[in-house]
Design a protein around this motif. Structure first.
Motif, short mmCIF file in Angstrom:
data_model
loop_
_atom_site.label_atom_id
_atom_site.label_comp_id
_atom_site.label_asym_id
_atom_site.label_seq_id
_atom_site.Cartn_x
_atom_site.Cartn_y
_atom_site.Cartn_z
N PRO A 12 0.85 -1.20 0.00
CA PRO A 12 0.00 0.00 0.00
C PRO A 12 0.89 1.25 0.00
CG PRO A 12 0.14 -0.90 2.22
CD PRO A 12 0.98 -1.79 1.35
N TYR A 14 0.89 5.64 -0.01
CA TYR A 14 0.21 6.92 0.04
C TYR A 14 1.29 7.99 0.10
CZ TYR A 14 -2.88 10.60 1.83
OH TYR A 14 -3.57 11.77 2.02
N ASP A 45 -3.05 4.58 -2.62
CA ASP A 45 -4.20 4.93 -1.80
C ASP A 45 -4.54 6.43 -1.97
OD1 ASP A 45 -6.10 4.96 0.18
OD2 ASP A 45 -4.68 4.84 1.84
N PHE A 70 -6.70 3.94 -5.95
CA PHE A 70 -7.94 4.43 -5.36
C PHE A 70 -8.15 5.87 -5.80
CE2 PHE A 70 -7.73 1.69 -1.22
CZ PHE A 70 -7.87 0.56 -1.99
N ASN A 73 -8.17 8.76 -0.79
CA ASN A 73 -7.48 8.09 0.29
C ASN A 73 -8.47 7.29 1.14
OD1 ASN A 73 -6.28 8.74 3.43
ND2 ASN A 73 -5.00 7.70 1.96
N GLN A 76 -4.75 2.62 4.94
CA GLN A 76 -3.84 1.50 4.69
C GLN A 76 -4.57 0.15 4.68
OE1 GLN A 76 -0.54 1.66 7.39
NE2 GLN A 76 0.25 -0.34 6.77
N ALA A 79 -6.34 -0.34 1.45
CA ALA A 79 -5.35 -0.56 0.40
C ALA A 79 -4.83 -1.99 0.45
CB ALA A 79 -4.21 0.44 0.53
N ILE A 401 -13.95 2.63 -1.63
CA ILE A 401 -12.93 2.78 -2.67
C ILE A 401 -13.50 2.62 -4.07
CG2 ILE A 401 -10.93 2.09 -1.31
CD1 ILE A 401 -11.32 -0.72 -2.31
N THR A 403 -11.74 1.60 -7.45
CA THR A 403 -10.43 1.11 -7.83
C THR A 403 -10.29 1.09 -9.35
OG1 THR A 403 -10.85 -0.43 -6.07
CG2 THR A 403 -8.86 -0.78 -7.34
#
Ligand code: UDP
Ligand code: MG
Length: 415
Positions: A12, A14, A45, A70, A73, A76, A79, A401, A403
């Motif tokens: 994951p 970010y 993410d 994603f 956000n 975690q 993700a 999410i 995706t």
């Protein structure tokens, strides 16, 4: 069609623009050396920096790299959950995207997994993070998690872990559950091991968490204890308590939430009965609490059953818990309940009680009983909400999410 890889690495990320390229190269070098077919799933993410741009550039040259992105956000846990869902390998490795975990530990983890475990956790024995704000809270939290959940892992927070795909894919992850993967895996009966792994200080980018997580983790621990208590399959060899023996006679095995509600409400029935006659309001609040708990348990039971049937429409209450409570009912109702409970506790203390009883002519003990019981009710409302959210975790994930998978590798767009 292309063969499925046997190993999947899930990362994951970010806002990790400087880290993703060197990390991918390290992972690649390790996986090539292992000599298995593999894929590396980076789950972006909702980064605001160039993370996704770097990843999509990289994926043009690297067929093993799969990028899931994603739109916003989602955290975690979400993700990681998405990574587990898309992973095609029989064995999965998860790790942080900030170069703090070391890919050279991957063979060790796999080796342990092959000894017959479903989950192997990394333990950052020599952790390279700030002592007071990171390591001390982590040591305390791990100790409590071990005691409360009965899964004594040294380092629940370490993302570097190896999983048997068939097992981790069954574990429902939502909220910030990634810190409780070992405990949650026991719900599906996973065999767990732990090995020491290397840990590096963060070189680029910032940590995404601060001290605020301590309080959240505490509430999570209570919620997960409750979830495990209700859902975990206990080995039949284990000693069963009197309550369990009794509940086997009184309830059907699948009535887990209702049985738990009965267990929780019993002391309040008894207390209500004892108080009856001389403290009527207190007695009434206890009895009403017991009855409302039973009703709550019954409704929760129904919501869990529906979630299992995967009926497309969620009921109003399930929707309220799963979506309105920012995905974590205990985080909202827990503190409210605690405040009411504490207020109820301090009302009978001298200056406040004299003020209330003499100036406003209030019956302090009865008022305190009302506060305490409604505090407990609020807290339980949050807890039962967790059960409903847990049962609907799949849908929570779908909701938070949007995706899409990088088309270069898959040729399709998802969701
Ligand atoms: N992360 C994420 N979404 C978030 C926060 C973090 O995907 O909302 C990723 C982050 O990019 C990193 C990993 O999760 O790869 C762990 O985060 P971090 O390093 O900030 O946590 P720490 O190591 O400080 O516990
Ligand atoms: Mg980190």
């Amino acid at each position: 069609m292309e063969e499925k890889p046997t190993l999947s690495i899930v990362v994951p990320v970010y806002n990790e623009e400087e880290n993703v390229r060197p990390l991918f190269e390290k992972i690649q070098a390790v996986c090539e050396a292992i000599g298995e077919t593999y894929e590396v799933l980076f789950v972006d993410d909702g980064s605001h920096d160039k993370t996704f741009a770097v990843l999509s550039e990289l994926s043009k040259q690297e067929p093993q790299l799969i990028v899931v992105r994603f739109q916003k956000n989602a955290g975690q846990t979400a993700a990681m959950a998405a990574g587990f869902e898309f992973a095609r390998g029989q064995r999965i490795i998860s790790m942080d995207g900030d170069l703090q975990n070391d890919p050279t530990d991957i063979p060790k983890l796999l080796h342990k997994l092959d000894e017959g475990y479903d989950l192997v956790c990394g333990w950052r024995k020599d952790r390279q993070d700030k002592f007071l704000t990171r390591r001390v809270p982590s040591i305390v939290a791990n100790w409590i998690i071990g005691k409360v959940t009965g899964v004594p892992i040294h380092d629940n927070g370490c993302s570097l872990k190896a999983y048997r795909a068939s097992v981790i894919k069954q574990v429902s992850l939502y909220g910030e559950m990634h810190r409780f993967i070992p405990a949650m895996s026991t719900v599906v009966g996973a065999r767990i091991a732990e090995i020491v792994v290397t840990h590096h200080p963060r070189r680029f980018g910032k940590s995404k968490y601060g001290l605020g997580r301590v309080w959240r983790v505490m509430l999570d621990i209570i919620a997960f204890k409750f979830i495990i208590f209700v859902f975990a399959q206990r080995p039949t060899s284990q000693k069963i308590s009197l309550w369990e023996r009794l509940s086997k006679i009184l309830f059907r095995p699948e009535q887990r939430a209702f049985r738990t509600a009965a267990f929780l409400s019993l002391p309040f029935f008894i207390l209500g009965r004892v108080l009856f006659g001389n403290a009527n309001i207190a007695a009434l609040s206890c009895l009403s609490l017991a009855i409302v708990l039973l009703i709550l348990g019954w409704i929760t039971e129904d919501k869990i059953r529906r979630a299992k049937q995967e009926t497309p429409a969620l009921g109003a209450l399930a929707r309220f818990f799963a979506f309105r409570c920012k995905r974590r009912p205990i985080r909202i109702f827990g503190p409210v309940g605690a405040v009411l409970f504490i207020l109820g506790g301090i009302l009978p203390i001298a200056p406040i009680s004299t003020l209330l009883s003499q100036v406003w002519n209030v019956d302090v003990l009865n008022l305190s009983a009302i506060f305490i019981t409604s505090g407990i009710l609020m807290f339980c409302f949050g807890l039962f909400g967790e059960l409903i959210t847990f049962a609907n975790a799949k849908r929570v994930k779908d909701y938070v999410i949007e995706t899409f998978l990088n088309t270069d590798n898959e040729g399709t767009c998802s969701e």
